[in-house]
Scaffold this active site. Structure first.
Site, PDB file in Angstrom:
ATOM      1  N   GLU A 254       0.854  -1.193   0.000  1.00  0.00           N
ATOM      2  CA  GLU A 254       0.000   0.000   0.000  1.00  0.00           C
ATOM      3  C   GLU A 254       0.891   1.244   0.000  1.00  0.00           C
ATOM      4  O   GLU A 254       2.038   1.191   0.427  1.00  0.00           O
ATOM      5  CB  GLU A 254      -0.880   0.033   1.263  1.00  0.00           C
ATOM      6  N   LYS A 256       2.461   4.562   1.446  1.00  0.00           N
ATOM      7  CA  LYS A 256       2.694   5.152   2.759  1.00  0.00           C
ATOM      8  C   LYS A 256       2.459   6.651   2.617  1.00  0.00           C
ATOM      9  O   LYS A 256       3.285   7.375   2.090  1.00  0.00           O
ATOM     10  CB  LYS A 256       4.103   4.876   3.279  1.00  0.00           C
ATOM     11  N   ARG A 261      -1.477   9.967  11.396  1.00  0.00           N
ATOM     12  CA  ARG A 261      -2.303   8.812  11.742  1.00  0.00           C
ATOM     13  C   ARG A 261      -3.539   9.252  12.531  1.00  0.00           C
ATOM     14  O   ARG A 261      -3.470  10.123  13.396  1.00  0.00           O
ATOM     15  CB  ARG A 261      -1.444   7.867  12.585  1.00  0.00           C
ATOM     16  N   ARG A 276      -2.382   9.992  16.887  1.00  0.00           N
ATOM     17  CA  ARG A 276      -1.432   8.910  17.131  1.00  0.00           C
ATOM     18  C   ARG A 276      -1.090   8.798  18.619  1.00  0.00           C
ATOM     19  O   ARG A 276      -0.813   7.718  19.127  1.00  0.00           O
ATOM     20  CB  ARG A 276      -0.167   9.146  16.311  1.00  0.00           C
ATOM     21  N   GLU A 306      -5.044   7.460   7.753  1.00  0.00           N
ATOM     22  CA  GLU A 306      -4.079   8.548   7.665  1.00  0.00           C
ATOM     23  C   GLU A 306      -4.777   9.784   7.099  1.00  0.00           C
ATOM     24  O   GLU A 306      -5.400   9.721   6.035  1.00  0.00           O
ATOM     25  CB  GLU A 306      -2.924   8.138   6.747  1.00  0.00           C
ATOM     26  N   PHE A 346      -7.024   2.300   6.034  1.00  0.00           N
ATOM     27  CA  PHE A 346      -6.313   1.085   5.618  1.00  0.00           C
ATOM     28  C   PHE A 346      -6.538  -0.103   6.546  1.00  0.00           C
ATOM     29  O   PHE A 346      -6.036  -1.189   6.282  1.00  0.00           O
ATOM     30  CB  PHE A 346      -4.810   1.337   5.463  1.00  0.00           C
ATOM     31  N   LYS A 427       7.992  -0.761   6.340  1.00  0.00           N
ATOM     32  CA  LYS A 427       7.881   0.481   5.569  1.00  0.00           C
ATOM     33  C   LYS A 427       9.174   0.718   4.792  1.00  0.00           C
ATOM     34  O   LYS A 427      10.270   0.432   5.269  1.00  0.00           O
ATOM     35  CB  LYS A 427       7.581   1.674   6.478  1.00  0.00           C
TER      36      LYS A 427
END
Length: 561
Positions: A254, A256, A261, A276, A306, A346, A427
């Site tokens: 996916e 980034k 967040r 977050r 996000e 996500f 990531k």
């Protein structure tokens, strides 16, 4: 009812104890000693917090208010108190020393009388709760009076820990790991059950009292609850796409996103948004709240996503622009117009009464897609299931061209693990290696930067003890404008000053790039960063998300190879 003095007695022993096993035993003894009503409070107290991290409640006391209250209680001037802070470097020791200087003729002070009335744990908590509830005009005066009451009612053994709790920095070396093991030991339940309960509730106090009253069976019945945010699942860095495919095989790739967040809780028409750091940011994002009400078809859900700020060309705005939206409390609609956001979802952890976190990612993805309707502001991000490196490289380049950070590479069969950083989520970003480190100190600048904090001392996290271990300083990559903003940001977190050196209460993270990690005896971690450079301030991240000593050690070994 347990006295606060007994709590402080055990804390003093813990503070002077080196081994984590011995510390665990002492914390376990403390947990066994207190009542069920006191247990959740004591659990948070030993970890250096007054309220659970997920609640909206916060003590909200800066060092300035604490020093003001101490000045009024002791009769010393604020400057005299500040001088003691510089001398001791510890607000707890400062409090003991300042109150110890009180004149015997000062009738308003009763702390060090031969037999002061004993404070109970509950009474101390209730005072802090009253401090947290004090808002608006006159709130600062009210907070100071509550602190004065505590100082004037406490014994010499207690005032140090009252002061430390006031700024939520206990300094006794007790972190989540020790508390988890102490709960298991005190109430004879499996460590794994305590860990699971904490993952699902994000409240160690609730877990402790559940273990005491209901044992393992009750712990296993703990679950997700809409309106009680959980820690977010975290990712670790992969050196390259090939390594990720080699480790995971078929992956879910996916984008980034270059955003912030957000955890979304929906129940009926009520939508609550958390950052977050698990702070309630609902009031700052009315556009996202409205969009979620329309787009999320489920009656109740907990989602992960996000938020991205978009410019006129459809490209992401700088990360700091997004944080302006998250921090905004006034003139919100103006910011909505000038910094529009979109929400990219996500993951989904809870749906219509059922927890989904133990389901594999691919199955959760199906629930997510089926729960989201058409919307201009809310999207389910694109996902590619493949083991083809060329396809993933293509997605990676597309993400970069669109102005985003890179890609996420996930294990399609993995559960959602709150608060865990592992190889199920990886990531890949095209930047030099970075670390998220806690700011623990600073130096006042020179010349034209005399009024700014300049060089910042950094530390990594030791999750077992909760301590922060120094790894060096960063002064590069910071403009004069940023220095002014950072000086204001850290001002309320300053604990003490000595010459140009400033000690800062751990609260804010810096994302720092560097050339390499070196061994060093000059810093508490045993490591130092070569040519560190500030990438950005990560005040959206919690202290627990700071990179750990273990990660530094792993990175050091990797670079040596």
């Amino acid at each position: 009812m347990t006295s606060f003095r007994e709590f402080c007695r055990i804390c003093k022993i813990i503070e002077e104890t080196a081994g984590s096993l011995d510390m665990t035993g002492l914390v376990s003894e403390l947990f066994s000693l207190v009542t069920s009503e006191e247990l959740p409070i004591v659990t948070h107290f030993v970890m250096g917090e007054v309220f659970p991290a997920w609640t909206d409640k916060e003590v909200g006391l800066g060092t300035g208010i604490l020093i003001n209250a101490l000045s009024r209680s002791s009769g010393l001037s604020i400057k005299e108190i500040e001088d003691i802070v510089r001398e001791t470097g510890d607000i707890g020791k400062t409090t003991v020393k300042a109150l110890g200087k009180v004149s015997k003729g000062q009738v308003t002070f009763s702390s060090f009388l031969d037999s002061p009335a004993e404070l109970s744990i509950m009474e101390v908590f209730e005072r802090f709760r009253d401090i947290a509830h004090a808002t608006g005009k006159g709130s600062q005066t009210s907070k100071i009076k509550h602190l004065q009451y505590l100082f004037n009612s406490a014994s010499v053994e207690e005032v140090s820990y009252i002061a430390r709790l006031a700024i939520e920095d206990m300094r006794i070396g007790v972190g989540e790991g020790i508390v988890r093991d102490a709960i298991a030991k005190a109430f004879n339940v499996p460590v794994a059950s305590v860990e699971r309960g904490y993952m699902l509730t994000n409240d160690m106090g609730l877990v402790a009292v559940t273990a005491k009253e209901g044992g393992n069976e009750a712990l296993l019945n703990l679950g997700l609850q809409v309106g009680r945010p959980i820690k977010l699942m975290l990712a670790q860095v992969t050196p390259d796409i090939e390594t990720a495919i080699r480790e995971l095989g078929v992956v879910a790739a996916e984008w980034k996103f270059d955003g912030a967040r957000v955890q979304i809780h929906k129940k009926g028409d009520t939508v609550t948004l958390y950052s977050r750091r698990l702070e309630n940011i609902t009031g700052s994002l009315p556009d996202i709240v409205s969009a979620v009400k329309t787009a999320v078809k489920a009656d109740s859900a907990i989602l992960d996503g996000e938020a991205v700020a978009i410019d006129e060309d459809g490209r992401p705005k700088p990360f700091q622009e997004i944080l302006k939206r998250f921090r905004r409390k006034y003139d919100v609609q103006n910011k909505v117009r000038h910094i529009p956001l979109t929400l990219n979802l996500f993951d989904i952890m809870y749906l219509n009464g059922d927890s989904l976190i133990e389901l594999p990612l691919q199955k959760r993805r199906e629930f997510l897609v089926s729960s989201i309707g058409d919307s201009d502001l809310v999207h389910v991000d694109n996902q590619l299931i493949t083991s083809d490196i060329s396809q993933i490289n293509c997605m990676y380049e597309q993400a970069l061209q669109a102005g985003h950070e890179g890609i996420m590479i996930k294990n399609p069969g993995s559960p959602y693990s709150p608060g865990k950083r592992g190889k199920n989520w990886l990531k890949k970003k095209p930047v030099m290696e970075t670390l998220d480190l806690v700011v623990i100190g600073a130096e006042w600048g020179y010349g034209r930067r005399t009024s700014f904090l300049g060089s910042f001392a950094l530390a990594c996290h030791d999750p077992e003890t909760g301590r922060f271990l120094s790894v060096g300083k960063v002064a590069t990559g910071i403009s004069d404008e940023q220095l002014a903003e950072l000086t204001e940001l850290f001002r309320e977190h300053i604990i003490s000053e000595s010459g140009t050196s400033v000690e800062i209460r751990p609260h804010i993270l810096f994302e720092v790039a560097f050339e390499e990690i070196q061994k060093s005896t000059n810093y508490g971690s045993g490591y130092a960063l070569r040519f560190p450079r500030l990438v950005r301030v990560r005040d959206d991240k919690s202290l627990e998300e700071a990179d750990t000593l273990e990660r530094l050690e792993d990175m050091y070994r990797t670079q040596r190879k």
